[in-house]
Design a protein around this motif. Structure first.
Motif, PDB file in Angstrom:
ATOM      1  N   LEU A 275      -6.645 132.889  68.443  1.00  0.00           N
ATOM      2  CA  LEU A 275      -8.026 132.424  68.333  1.00  0.00           C
ATOM      3  C   LEU A 275      -8.098 131.109  67.571  1.00  0.00           C
ATOM      4  CD1 LEU A 275     -11.053 133.029  68.784  1.00  0.00           C
ATOM      5  CD2 LEU A 275     -11.019 134.226  66.604  1.00  0.00           C
ATOM      6  N   TYR A 276      -7.307 130.960  66.530  1.00  0.00           N
ATOM      7  CA  TYR A 276      -7.341 129.750  65.713  1.00  0.00           C
ATOM      8  C   TYR A 276      -6.180 128.800  66.006  1.00  0.00           C
ATOM      9  CZ  TYR A 276     -10.897 132.121  63.037  1.00  0.00           C
ATOM     10  OH  TYR A 276     -12.040 132.755  62.666  1.00  0.00           O
ATOM     11  N   PHE A 277      -5.522 128.959  67.113  1.00  0.00           N
ATOM     12  CA  PHE A 277      -4.351 128.179  67.476  1.00  0.00           C
ATOM     13  C   PHE A 277      -4.743 126.738  67.818  1.00  0.00           C
ATOM     14  CE2 PHE A 277      -1.170 126.816  70.651  1.00  0.00           C
ATOM     15  CZ  PHE A 277      -0.039 126.943  69.876  1.00  0.00           C
ATOM     16  N   GLN A 278      -3.966 125.783  67.328  1.00  0.00           N
ATOM     17  CA  GLN A 278      -4.155 124.374  67.647  1.00  0.00           C
ATOM     18  C   GLN A 278      -2.814 123.801  68.097  1.00  0.00           C
ATOM     19  OE1 GLN A 278      -6.845 122.278  67.495  1.00  0.00           O
ATOM     20  NE2 GLN A 278      -8.197 123.982  66.995  1.00  0.00           N
ATOM     21  N   LEU A 279      -2.821 122.978  69.127  1.00  0.00           N
ATOM     22  CA  LEU A 279      -1.590 122.318  69.574  1.00  0.00           C
ATOM     23  C   LEU A 279      -1.240 121.191  68.613  1.00  0.00           C
ATOM     24  CD1 LEU A 279      -2.166 122.107  73.423  1.00  0.00           C
ATOM     25  CD2 LEU A 279      -0.611 123.604  72.193  1.00  0.00           C
ATOM     26  N   SER A 280       0.028 121.082  68.282  1.00  0.00           N
ATOM     27  CA  SER A 280       0.454 120.030  67.359  1.00  0.00           C
ATOM     28  C   SER A 280       0.715 118.713  68.090  1.00  0.00           C
ATOM     29  CB  SER A 280       1.708 120.461  66.599  1.00  0.00           C
ATOM     30  OG  SER A 280       2.746 120.717  67.513  1.00  0.00           O
TER      31      SER A 280
ATOM     32  N   LEU B 128     -12.834 124.475  79.237  1.00  0.00           N
ATOM     33  CA  LEU B 128     -13.564 125.279  78.271  1.00  0.00           C
ATOM     34  C   LEU B 128     -12.587 126.105  77.440  1.00  0.00           C
ATOM     35  CD1 LEU B 128     -16.602 125.393  77.971  1.00  0.00           C
ATOM     36  CD2 LEU B 128     -16.590 127.528  79.208  1.00  0.00           C
ATOM     37  N   ARG B 129     -12.725 126.027  76.135  1.00  0.00           N
ATOM     38  CA  ARG B 129     -11.889 126.819  75.246  1.00  0.00           C
ATOM     39  C   ARG B 129     -12.591 128.147  74.956  1.00  0.00           C
ATOM     40  NH1 ARG B 129     -11.687 122.820  70.440  1.00  0.00           N
ATOM     41  NH2 ARG B 129     -13.859 123.002  70.959  1.00  0.00           N
TER      42      ARG B 129
ATOM     43  N   ASN C 137     -13.265 129.388  72.066  1.00  0.00           N
ATOM     44  CA  ASN C 137     -14.263 129.181  71.017  1.00  0.00           C
ATOM     45  C   ASN C 137     -15.568 128.641  71.590  1.00  0.00           C
ATOM     46  OD1 ASN C 137     -12.519 130.070  69.061  1.00  0.00           O
ATOM     47  ND2 ASN C 137     -11.805 128.027  68.517  1.00  0.00           N
ATOM     48  N   ASP C 138     -15.494 127.768  72.592  1.00  0.00           N
ATOM     49  CA  ASP C 138     -16.704 127.252  73.234  1.00  0.00           C
ATOM     50  C   ASP C 138     -17.449 128.370  73.954  1.00  0.00           C
ATOM     51  OD1 ASP C 138     -15.923 124.730  72.366  1.00  0.00           O
ATOM     52  OD2 ASP C 138     -14.868 124.301  74.236  1.00  0.00           O
ATOM     53  N   THR C 139     -16.710 129.254  74.596  1.00  0.00           N
ATOM     54  CA  THR C 139     -17.322 130.390  75.282  1.00  0.00           C
ATOM     55  C   THR C 139     -18.000 131.320  74.290  1.00  0.00           C
ATOM     56  OG1 THR C 139     -15.549 130.263  76.907  1.00  0.00           O
ATOM     57  CG2 THR C 139     -16.888 132.229  76.932  1.00  0.00           C
ATOM     58  N   ILE C 140     -17.361 131.533  73.145  1.00  0.00           N
ATOM     59  CA  ILE C 140     -17.960 132.383  72.112  1.00  0.00           C
ATOM     60  C   ILE C 140     -19.281 131.798  71.649  1.00  0.00           C
ATOM     61  CG2 ILE C 140     -17.697 133.183  69.727  1.00  0.00           C
ATOM     62  CD1 ILE C 140     -14.686 133.330  70.255  1.00  0.00           C
ATOM     63  N   LYS C 141     -19.290 130.514  71.354  1.00  0.00           N
ATOM     64  CA  LYS C 141     -20.519 129.872  70.869  1.00  0.00           C
ATOM     65  C   LYS C 141     -21.628 129.927  71.911  1.00  0.00           C
ATOM     66  CE  LYS C 141     -18.350 126.863  67.518  1.00  0.00           C
ATOM     67  NZ  LYS C 141     -18.016 125.514  67.123  1.00  0.00           N
ATOM     68  N   ARG C 142     -21.271 129.712  73.169  1.00  0.00           N
ATOM     69  CA  ARG C 142     -22.277 129.773  74.225  1.00  0.00           C
ATOM     70  C   ARG C 142     -22.864 131.171  74.342  1.00  0.00           C
ATOM     71  NH1 ARG C 142     -19.839 128.970  79.778  1.00  0.00           N
ATOM     72  NH2 ARG C 142     -19.260 131.099  79.336  1.00  0.00           N
ATOM     73  N   ASN C 143     -22.003 132.196  74.288  1.00  0.00           N
ATOM     74  CA  ASN C 143     -22.480 133.572  74.399  1.00  0.00           C
ATOM     75  C   ASN C 143     -23.312 133.982  73.191  1.00  0.00           C
ATOM     76  OD1 ASN C 143     -21.256 133.842  76.864  1.00  0.00           O
ATOM     77  ND2 ASN C 143     -19.436 134.836  76.054  1.00  0.00           N
ATOM     78  N   LEU C 144     -22.946 133.495  72.006  1.00  0.00           N
ATOM     79  CA  LEU C 144     -23.743 133.792  70.820  1.00  0.00           C
ATOM     80  C   LEU C 144     -25.133 133.172  70.925  1.00  0.00           C
ATOM     81  CD1 LEU C 144     -21.076 133.316  68.021  1.00  0.00           C
ATOM     82  CD2 LEU C 144     -22.089 135.466  68.768  1.00  0.00           C
ATOM     83  N   LYS C 145     -25.205 131.964  71.463  1.00  0.00           N
ATOM     84  CA  LYS C 145     -26.511 131.325  71.643  1.00  0.00           C
ATOM     85  C   LYS C 145     -27.360 132.075  72.662  1.00  0.00           C
ATOM     86  CE  LYS C 145     -25.189 126.659  70.346  1.00  0.00           C
ATOM     87  NZ  LYS C 145     -24.968 125.280  70.808  1.00  0.00           N
ATOM     88  N   LEU C 146     -26.716 132.585  73.716  1.00  0.00           N
ATOM     89  CA  LEU C 146     -27.470 133.350  74.713  1.00  0.00           C
ATOM     90  C   LEU C 146     -28.044 134.640  74.138  1.00  0.00           C
ATOM     91  CD1 LEU C 146     -25.195 132.954  77.862  1.00  0.00           C
ATOM     92  CD2 LEU C 146     -27.467 131.998  77.514  1.00  0.00           C
ATOM     93  N   ARG C 147     -27.373 135.206  73.151  1.00  0.00           N
ATOM     94  CA  ARG C 147     -27.823 136.450  72.503  1.00  0.00           C
ATOM     95  C   ARG C 147     -28.650 136.188  71.252  1.00  0.00           C
ATOM     96  NH1 ARG C 147     -27.438 141.506  74.846  1.00  0.00           N
ATOM     97  NH2 ARG C 147     -25.845 141.355  76.400  1.00  0.00           N
ATOM     98  N   ASP C 148     -28.979 134.932  70.968  1.00  0.00           N
ATOM     99  CA  ASP C 148     -29.763 134.530  69.791  1.00  0.00           C
ATOM    100  C   ASP C 148     -29.119 134.982  68.482  1.00  0.00           C
ATOM    101  OD1 ASP C 148     -31.667 133.290  71.392  1.00  0.00           O
ATOM    102  OD2 ASP C 148     -32.810 135.141  71.630  1.00  0.00           O
ATOM    103  N   ILE C 149     -27.814 134.827  68.378  1.00  0.00           N
ATOM    104  CA  ILE C 149     -27.085 135.106  67.148  1.00  0.00           C
ATOM    105  C   ILE C 149     -26.719 133.756  66.536  1.00  0.00           C
ATOM    106  CG2 ILE C 149     -25.027 136.176  66.162  1.00  0.00           C
ATOM    107  CD1 ILE C 149     -24.996 138.060  68.581  1.00  0.00           C
ATOM    108  N   LYS C 150     -26.969 133.603  65.263  1.00  0.00           N
ATOM    109  CA  LYS C 150     -26.716 132.325  64.600  1.00  0.00           C
ATOM    110  C   LYS C 150     -25.220 132.010  64.625  1.00  0.00           C
ATOM    111  CE  LYS C 150     -30.656 132.689  61.555  1.00  0.00           C
ATOM    112  NZ  LYS C 150     -31.109 132.806  60.155  1.00  0.00           N
ATOM    113  N   THR C 151     -24.897 130.804  65.064  1.00  0.00           N
ATOM    114  CA  THR C 151     -23.485 130.424  65.200  1.00  0.00           C
ATOM    115  C   THR C 151     -22.853 130.047  63.868  1.00  0.00           C
ATOM    116  OG1 THR C 151     -24.150 128.148  65.717  1.00  0.00           O
ATOM    117  CG2 THR C 151     -23.742 129.629  67.574  1.00  0.00           C
TER     118      THR C 151
END
Length: 134
Positions: free
Chosen positions: A83-88, A99-100, A102-116
Motif C-alpha cells: 500500500l505504501y510502496f514507492q519505486l526508487s 490509476l494507483r 491510493n487514488d482509487t481509495i480516495k475516490r471511493n471515500l469521496k463517493l461515500r462522503d468519508i473525510k479523506t
C-alpha cells in the motif's frame, strides 16, 4: 421496429434483447417482477424498487472495507507494505498516468462522503469503520 430504432428486417441481425446483456441478478429480478424488456424499465429503477444496491455500490463497499482492514494490519505484513510502496527508480510513459490504488481509495471515500484527511484514524476502530462504510 427494434428498440434501437432499426427496421424489422435488420433487427434480428443487429439487436439482441437486453436480457442477454444485463447482469444476471437484475435479469432474475425482472422475471420475478414480470417486467419484460419491452416495458423499457432501466436496471436502476428495478434496483430502487427492490431496495437492493447496485454492483458498483457493492464493489465500492468491499474496497473500502478491505482498505480499513489494511490499515489495521501490522506494518510488517506484505499487503500493508505494498500500500505504501514507492519505486526508487524508473519512469512512467507519457500519457495519462495509470490509476494507483491510493487514488482509487480516495475516490471511493469521496463517493461515500468519508473525510479523506481523517479516515486512517477512523479505520483503526473496527466497529465505527464498519458502520461508516454501510
Amino acid at each position: 421496429m427494434c428498440p434501437c430504432g432499426l427496421k424489422a428486417r435488420y433487427a434480428v441481425q443487429s439487436c439482441s434483447p437486453p436480457s442477454y446483456t444485463e447482469p444476471r441478478p437484475v435479469r432474475n429480478l425482472r422475471s420475478i417482477m414480470r417486467i419484460t424488456w419491452m416495458d423499457k424499465v432501466i436496471n436502476k429503477h428495478i434496483l430502487e424498487r427492490t431496495g437492493l444496491p447496485s454492483m458498483v455500490d457493492l464493489l465500492i463497499r468491499k474496497n473500502i472495507r478491505w482498505t480499513g482492514h489494511l490499515m489495521r494490519m501490522s506494518p510488517d505484513r506484505l499487503p500493508k507494505q505494498v500500500l505504501y510502496f514507492q519505486l526508487s527508480s524508473g519512469h512512467r510513459k507519457r500519457r495519462r498516468p495509470r490509476l494507483r490504488f491510493n487514488d482509487t481509495i480516495k475516490r471511493n471515500l469521496k463517493l461515500r462522503d468519508i473525510k479523506t484527511d481523517s479516515w486512517t484514524s477512523l479505520s483503526q476502530q473496527r466497529n465505527k469503520w464498519r458502520a461508516t462504510v454501510k
